[in-house]
Design an enzyme around this catalytic site. Structure first.
Site: not given
Ligand code: AMP
Length: 286
Positions: A36-37, A149, A155
């Site tokens: 996802g990241h 994301g 957020q």
């Molecule tokens: P985090 O490390 O959880 O703070 O996420 C970092 C970024 O990755 C944030 O903008 C999230 O929305 C995005 N993100 C997390 N999971 C996914 C996913 N499954 N698909 C797309 N983006 C994601």
């Protein structure tokens, strides 16, 4: 790939890129990277000259200290993944680097109630922490474009609001949610699911799709009630399932002429809290 721990050094580096006319894209993360990241990183690499990723587990957005302590930290592996994907720079600061003791406090921003609904109801103070760290990170990394994301709908809405309130010269791109084969949104939390709960969690995506179909016949409130029942029937514990205006995050009682309608949910699968959402109608901007 260049790796920075110092805020001053990365600011200097970003400024040299900007002065040289390069477009800098920024992907903020808390590490424990997954596909996802990486989808955000790939998009940033496609669209900008420079892709910069931060890995920082932000203490101020955790309302439970034990969640902060339990947050997975896999820095070595994360940096390897970023390198393999062609990322140009990583920012891996300590807490002191982002929150230096002698630095002035950032002023509070009127979030127009966007932080009080959905996640805000269940995670008090969470979005204040998100806004705080995003102000600091954007100050350290004066990028052109921010990639975040859609999975974290609220957020992205709040950060966009913050950018407009502060007149920042950065645009935010909301990237689609990457999913596992059964539709479960990718998340570092998925690793913590038991085998049974992992299986049950696929229901979240199914009910979101179902909500789209229900929207043709049922009223928003009826869909919410049916979705809660559906999730409970699958052995999950929903915290909320809400149909909202995707821009204002306000609940929708009757179908009207909202530009964008989104179903958002938070669900406990055993001890793990999962969130997800789906656009039921309309197109997000940008
Ligand atoms: P985090 O490390 O959880 O703070 O996420 C970092 C970024 O990755 C944030 O903008 C999230 O929305 C995005 N993100 C997390 N999971 C996914 C996913 N499954 N698909 C797309 N983006 C994601």
């Amino acid at each position: 790939m260049e790796t920075f721990k110092s805020a001053n050094k990365i600011t200097d580096r970003v400024n040299t890129w900007r002065v040289a006319g390069k477009k800098v894209g920024f992907v903020p993360t808390m590490g424990a990277l997954h596909d996802g990241h990486l989808s955000l990183v790939r998009r940033c690499l496609n669209e900008q000259d420079i892709c910069l990723v931060s890995i920082f587990v932000n203490p101020t957005q955790f309302n439970e200290k034990k969640d902060l302590e339990a947050y997975p930290r896999t820095e070595h592996r994360d940096l390897e993944m970023l390198r393999e994907n062609g990322c140009h720079a990583a920012f891996v600061p300590s807490v002191n680097e982002v929150y230096p003791k002698d630095q002035r406090e950032y002023g509070t921003i009127d979030l127009a109630g966007l932080d009080k609904t959905l996640e805000g109801e269940f995670r008090p103070g969470h979005f204040e922490g998100v806004v705080e760290v995003m102000q600091r990170l954007l100050h350290i990394i004066p990028c052109n474009v921010l990639y975040m994301g859609q999975k974290d709908w609220q957020q992205t809405t709040i950060v966009n609001h913050m950018i407009r309130q502060m007149d920042m010269e950065v645009s935010l791109i909301r990237c689609p949610t990457q999913r596992e084969k059964d539709g479960l949104a990718m998340s570092s939390r998925n690793e913590r699911l038991s085998k049974e709960d992992r299986k049950r969690s696929g229901t979240i995506y199914r009910v979101l799709n179902q909500a789209r179909l229900w929207a043709e016949k049922k009223k928003p409130r009826e869909i919410e009630a049916s979705a809660i029942e559906y999730l409970r029937g699958a052995g999950l514990t929903p915290e909320y399932f809400k149909i909202i205006d995707g821009d204002t995050l306000e609940g929708i009682n009757e179908w009207g002429n909202e530009r964008l309608v989104v179903a958002c949910t938070a669900v406990w699968a055993g001890q793990v809290r999962l969130i997800d959402n789906m656009i039921l109608s309309g197109q997000p901007q940008p």
